[in-house]
Write an enzyme that holds these catalytic residues in place. Structure first.
Site, PDB file in Angstrom:
ATOM      1  N   LYS A   1     -20.277  81.774 -55.930  1.00 32.01           N
ATOM      2  CA  LYS A   1     -21.271  81.689 -57.005  1.00 32.01           C
ATOM      3  C   LYS A   1     -20.975  80.462 -57.885  1.00 32.01           C
ATOM      4  CE  LYS A   1     -20.663  84.300 -60.799  1.00 32.01           C
ATOM      5  NZ  LYS A   1     -20.624  83.569 -62.072  1.00 32.01           N
ATOM      6  N   ASN A   2     -19.687  80.281 -58.226  1.00 28.25           N
ATOM      7  CA  ASN A   2     -19.342  79.232 -59.204  1.00 28.25           C
ATOM      8  C   ASN A   2     -19.255  77.838 -58.608  1.00 28.25           C
ATOM      9  OD1 ASN A   2     -19.408  81.247 -61.066  1.00 28.25           O
ATOM     10  ND2 ASN A   2     -17.191  81.432 -61.291  1.00 28.25           N
TER      11      ASN A   2
ATOM     12  N   ASP B   1     -10.823  85.194 -63.724  1.00 30.39           N
ATOM     13  CA  ASP B   1     -11.853  86.033 -63.094  1.00 30.39           C
ATOM     14  C   ASP B   1     -11.257  87.123 -62.207  1.00 30.39           C
ATOM     15  OD1 ASP B   1     -14.242  83.319 -62.623  1.00 30.39           O
ATOM     16  OD2 ASP B   1     -13.645  84.492 -64.372  1.00 30.39           O
TER      17      ASP B   1
ATOM     18  N   ARG C   1     -24.672  90.218 -60.500  1.00 33.97           N
ATOM     19  CA  ARG C   1     -24.723  88.800 -60.873  1.00 33.97           C
ATOM     20  C   ARG C   1     -23.790  87.991 -59.990  1.00 33.97           C
ATOM     21  NH1 ARG C   1     -24.341  87.465 -67.139  1.00 33.97           N
ATOM     22  NH2 ARG C   1     -24.490  85.441 -66.125  1.00 33.97           N
TER      23      ARG C   1
ATOM     24  N   CYS D   1     -20.747  86.120 -75.357  1.00 34.68           N
ATOM     25  CA  CYS D   1     -21.056  87.104 -74.313  1.00 34.68           C
ATOM     26  C   CYS D   1     -19.916  88.128 -74.304  1.00 34.68           C
ATOM     27  CB  CYS D   1     -21.192  86.421 -72.955  1.00 34.68           C
ATOM     28  SG  CYS D   1     -19.622  85.825 -72.327  1.00 34.68           S
TER      29      CYS D   1
ATOM     30  N   ARG E   1     -17.673  81.492 -76.019  1.00 32.23           N
ATOM     31  CA  ARG E   1     -18.192  80.528 -75.041  1.00 32.23           C
ATOM     32  C   ARG E   1     -18.865  79.298 -75.686  1.00 32.23           C
ATOM     33  NH1 ARG E   1     -18.834  83.436 -70.212  1.00 32.23           N
ATOM     34  NH2 ARG E   1     -18.635  81.465 -69.125  1.00 32.23           N
TER      35      ARG E   1
END
Ligand code: EPZ
Length: 417
Positions: A22-23, A304, A396, A116, A121
């Site tokens: 994803k990243n 993560d 997500r 968030c 952030r």
């Protein structure tokens, strides 16, 4: 609202392939705005965050089409330079188009989202870098506007190796006049993947994966084709699942180099780890040892993977200390794990984990995608039934997570109302 139901106790065994990262996908999709050429992308995962980025690209004038599992993006015309507020609110990583818009059009406008679930952030490092590249930055009424006659090459020293800031500045510098050097750059594999894609488009860029990235601006870029790297965080999630359930799991498309810090911690905790051309394999022993973990920028232990390793250590023998140095508020999963019987104590940016013999199933709520993954992992070993709510967060960042776990022998399914 969907839920994921797990009945704990099954050993996970077998082979699984993780999806594209994803990243890596998000910055590479943003970079498609830099060229009028056609970009053909393979391995882009079907995720909510990717869908939001595709909506951002379309809103700016790019043509985006799926051809089977391949994605074709063509930004022949960029008809807008404002990122839609609704999309920015859905996904802060929409801000990754700022650098591409600055490089291609000399301007961008972005709504500044609040914090968030894992932290405030801020984007100060991105904006400081854009300013150094010659952009005038205005922040007013909750929006950021960046404008530059021509982005000009410069030497930039990042105060912190921010992943997003490094990626945004790489993209802005690709079409700049002159040479840009980004110092104290982030070194994540996703940065290297972005560089490889930009090179395929004709960019002159070197050094990704080290602390110094050099970009010689070019007048324009062409077409290109690229396959994104496998997702190292999804890989780590399945590795932890294999150890947690005392199973035997092979991730056949894993890149060992990308998960070395995770493998080292699992070995320290007593797992058996092996890797070769068949992929990365892990076998869980009967008694896990407590270990200490500190999250750091790559190649350190990834933030993560912090929620997932906390779940693992909650059933290890002994007391572990996990320190989160990247985000200031990434312990939302702790309360939910406590409700499953974990004995954990928060001390500032660290959590002390007193291992317990077993967890018990409960109805728990995911607050962000990695916390959600950590709760699914807890359900795999808890006695009885666990219902994980808030799957919208999990979706997500994980493609067909419950299907992949089921393929490995877990008693898991998605309940849709
Ligand atoms: C990327 O976020 C990832 N997201 C995150 O993954 C990941 O946790 C993070 O890098 C760290 O590895 C994507 O790639 C889309 P940072 P990013 O800029 O770029 C502070 C997931 O689970 N900071 O490296 O936002 C920031 O507040 C997500 O997939 C500033 O202070 O991370 C944080 O404390 C979650 N000012 C730290 O730096 C800035 O201008 C690291 O942030 C930018 C960042």
């Amino acid at each position: 609202m969907d839920k994921i139901r797990i009945v704990g106790g099954n050993r996970l065994e077998g082979e699984v392939k993780v999806s594209g990262a994803k990243n890596a996908s998000l910055p590479i999709l943003a970079a498609c705005l830099l060229t009028r050429g056609e970009c053909v992308l393979h391995g882009i995962p079907c995720l909510r965050d990717v869908e939001v980025m595709l909506q951002v690209l379309r809103s700016l004038g790019a043509r985006v089409t799926w051809q089977g599992s391949d994605l074709v993006v063509s930004a022949q015309e960029v008809v807008a330079t404002e990122i839609p507020e609704s999309l920015m609110r859905q996904m802060r990583a929409s801000n990754l188009v700022m650098g591409a818009l600055l490089g291609r059009c000399g301007t961008f406008k972005a709504f500044t989202p609040g914090g968030c679930a894992i932290g405030s952030r801020p984007m100060d490092l991105h904006l400081k870098g854009f300013n150094a590249l010659g952009a005038k930055i205005n922040q007013e009424y909750g929006f950021i506007i960046g404008e530059a006659q021509r982005v000009r090459g410069v030497s930039i020293q990042l105060d912190f190796p921010s992943v997003g800031a490094t990626e945004n500045l790489m993209m802005a510098a690709t079409l700049a006049e002159g040479v840009t050097v980004i110092r104290n750059a982030a070194r994540e594999p996703e940065i290297v993947d972005l560089q490889n894609f930009l090179r395929r488009l004709g960019a002159r860029i070197w050094g990704a994966g080290t602390h110094e990235i050099r970009i010689e601006g070019v007048a324009n870029l062409g077409s290109g084709e690229h396959t994104v790297i496998p997702d190292r965080i999804e890989t780590g999630t399945f590795l932890v699942a294999g150890v947690l359930t005392q199973g035997d799991v092979l991730i056949s498309n894993a890149v060992e180099e990308h998960v070395e810090s995770i493998l080292a911690k699992l070995q320290e905790a007593g797992a058996e780890v092996s890797s070769g051309k068949e992929g990365v394999r892990v076998r869980g022993g009967c008694c896990l040892k407590a270990v200490d973990v500190k999250t750091l920028p790559y190649p350190g232990f990834p933030t993560d993977m912090q929620p997932q390793i906390v779940t693992l250590l909650s059933v290890a023998n002994g007391t572990s200390l996990v320190t989160e140095t990247i985000f200031e508020n990434r312990f939302k999963h702790i309360d939910e794990l406590r409700r499953m019987g974990a004995r954990v104590r928060l001390e500032g940016r660290s959590v002390i984990i007193y291992g317990v013999p077993r967890l018990t199933g409960a109805i728990v709520e995911a607050s962000d995608l990695r916390a959600g993954a950590a709760l699914v992992l807890a359900g795999l070993v808890a006695d009885g039934e666990t219902l994980v709510e808030g799957t919208v967060h999990i979706d997500r960042g994980y493609e067909r997570l419950e299907e992949k776990f089921k393929q490995l022998g877990a008693d898991i399914q998605r309940l849709t109302k």
